[in-house]
Scaffold this active site. Structure first.
Site, PDB file in Angstrom:
ATOM      1  CD  GLU A 182      26.696 -34.288 -62.738  1.00 25.03           C
ATOM      2  OE1 GLU A 182      27.094 -35.140 -63.567  1.00 25.03           O
ATOM      3  OE2 GLU A 182      26.254 -33.182 -63.056  1.00 25.03           O
TER       4      GLU A 182
ATOM      5  CD  GLU B 106      29.840 -32.534 -66.094  1.00 31.32           C
ATOM      6  OE1 GLU B 106      29.540 -32.681 -67.294  1.00 31.32           O
ATOM      7  OE2 GLU B 106      29.751 -33.444 -65.265  1.00 31.32           O
TER       8      GLU B 106
HETATM    9  O1  IFM Z   1      24.116 -36.548 -67.502  1.00 35.17           O
HETATM   10  C1  IFM Z   1      25.348 -35.955 -67.339  1.00 35.17           C
HETATM   11  C2  IFM Z   1      25.225 -34.643 -66.607  1.00 35.17           C
HETATM   12  O2  IFM Z   1      24.368 -33.764 -67.231  1.00 35.17           O
HETATM   13  C3  IFM Z   1      26.569 -33.966 -66.518  1.00 35.17           C
HETATM   14  N1  IFM Z   1      27.552 -34.853 -65.985  1.00 35.17           N
HETATM   15  C4  IFM Z   1      27.651 -36.173 -66.546  1.00 35.17           C
HETATM   16  C5  IFM Z   1      26.296 -36.835 -66.579  1.00 35.17           C
HETATM   17  C6  IFM Z   1      26.409 -38.247 -67.175  1.00 35.17           C
HETATM   18  O3  IFM Z   1      26.931 -38.202 -68.457  1.00 35.17           O
END
Ligand code: IFM
Length: 471
Positions: A376, A192
């Site tokens: 994710e 990210e």
């Molecule tokens: O917890 C985070 C993760 O570290 C990165 N992506 C989003 C998740 C939820 O906010």
């Protein structure tokens, strides 16, 4: 993670149809039944490991940030987190017990290298043991090199505003891929970069807490350069593994069908998605970005864009919610929160169609879009253990609906090869500390007891059924 997504085959027989009776199991014609569609769970070093002073680990920017009053809810820090540094073996066994096939973890840069760039053997050994045990359990390993825990000594020299950090990252990638070659199935350079650049340097909500639009674009450029420098190093040291990057992608929708609102939604996605994907896949920054944020063009040296756009084996997509926007009357957008929609504990709207629409849109926009893993997806809820059970009904429906959106994207021709739940267990949710619970496993932070939530039980049930079907 070399999975062939071309062979979509629906399971036959009646038990798949019967199994849709539970609130999670996908319908019989879902691509999720394919054995080569990888299903796993994800975590990140600072969010679960704790042990921040152990075995020579150096401070990271998140140690500094979370120790600064007012930065993290309730003053929480990652000092202990899920104590995974000590409980890693049980955690891996728990993951394997659920039947999850893959694990996405990240390495803490400050744990494995000292300030002079020399290896820290004790830190390296931790990851070697962890990866070896994952392999013993037959689990596919996906390792992210940078999930936000920059060594503080690098931040003290300018962090991602300093071009030199990109070269230090390539050194770190070199060390890790020499040390861990053969035990990693897929390497992701960054997690990210939008969050690292925008939240870290653009609005200050994340470490290191700086807030200047020009910082955000320069930090992004150095992050992407770091990625581009690392890819050939990873290829040279560990040729058999996949190499990619993980980006959080945001869906923006217009509040009305007016030309201005549609432009606003376009600009939302430009700064959220094209800011990262265009340099990676087209070798250029989107021009509209600098209409939205005039005067923020980063310093780009000759050859940088070629380095950044080196071919990828996969793109990791993280998806959580959509943002409804309208024109701000000038050159930008502002959010118009929709009323009457379902939201999570984060206040994020539950909008699975956004995931499908983004994936289908990326396929249309980028001719060279690499295979995709959803690296994710998940949601936070205020989960409590009652009589030994955690009934996370909202999460079960959330996961089922998002997996259905992934299936729709696959059927529309997008090459999606796997899906990682965020997260394996409740953990340190950055500026929100421990209050927000994203896990399919509940963590009692006072005792470190892990309790499978009902979502975890249903995921395990599905995986067991899928395995039985394909064996
Ligand atoms: O917890 C985070 C993760 O570290 C990165 N992506 C989003 C998740 C939820 O906010």
């Amino acid at each position: 993670m070399a999975h062939d997504a071309s062979a979509v085959s629906a399971p036959s027989g009646s038990s798949a149809a019967q199994s849709t009776a539970d609130p999670f199991t996908p319908p019989a014609d879902s691509s999720l039944w394919r054995k080569d569609f990888l299903l796993g769970a994800a975590t990140a070093s600072y969010q679960i490991e704790g042990a921040v002073h152990e075995d020579g680990r150096l401070p990271s920017i998140w140690d500094t940030f979370s120790a600064t009053p007012g930065k993290v809810l309730a003053g929480d820090t990652g000092a202990v987190a899920c104590d995974h540094y000590h409980r890693w073996r049980e955690d891996v066994d728990m993951l394997a017990g659920l039947g999850l096939e893959a694990y996405r973890l990240s390495i803490a840069w400050p744990r494995v290298m000292d300030a002079a760039g020399a290896p820290n053997r004790k830190g390296l050994d931790f990851y070697k043991r962890l990866l070896a045990h994952l392999k013993e359990q037959g689990i596919t390993t996906s390792v992210t090199l940078y999930h936000w825990d920059l060594p503080q000594h690098l931040e003290d020299r300018g962090g991602w505003l300093n071009r030199d950090t990109a070269y230090r990252f390539a050194d770190y990638a070199d060390l890790m891929s020499r040390e861990l070659a053969g035990s990693v199935d897929a390497w992701a350079t960054l997690n990210e970069p939008w969050c690292s650049a925008y939240l870290g340097y653009g609005n200050g909500h994340h470490a290191p807490g700086l807030a200047d639009g020009r910082f955000a674009t320069q930090a992004m450029h150095h992050l992407l350069l770091a990625h581009g420098l690392a890819v050939p190093v990873l290829r040279a040291n560990d040729p058999a593994s996949l190499k990619g990057i993980v980006a959080n992608m945001g869906r923006g929708t217009p509040n009305t069908e007016s030309r201005e609102d549609r432009r606003a939604a376009h600009l939302f996605e430009v700064q959220h998605n094209a800011w990262i994907l265009d340099p990676l896949l087209k070798g250029e920054y989107p021009r509209d970005l600098f209409d939205l944020w005039p005067g923020t063009e980063p310093l780009v040296l000759d050859g940088d864009m070629r380095t950044i756009s080196a071919p990828l084996d996969f793109l990791g997509v993280n998806y959580y919610f959509r943002t409804n926007v309208e024109s701000d009357g000038a050159q930008g957008f502002r959010e118009v929160p929709l009323a009457g929609v379902e939201r999570t504990q984060m206040g994020w709207e539950v909008h699975p169609d956004g995931l499908r629409d983004l994936l289908v849109g990326f396929r249309q926009t980028y001719a060279n879009l690499p295979p995709i893993y959803i690296t994710e997806n998940g949601m936070a809820s205020d989960d409590k253990v009652t009589d030994g059970q955690v009934d996370d009904t909202q999460r079960i429906a959330f996961l089922k609906r998002h997996l259905a959106a992934v299936d729709q994207a696959i059927k529309a021709g997008v090459d999606v090869r796997g899906y990682f739940l965020w997260s394996l267990m409740d953990n340190f949710e950055w500026a929100f500390g421990y209050e927000r619970r994203f896990g399919i496993v509940h963590v009692d932070y006072a005792t470190q007891k892990r309790t499978l939530k009902r979502s975890a039980q249903l995921v395990a049930k599905f995986l067991k059924e899928r395995n039985a079907r394909s064996s």
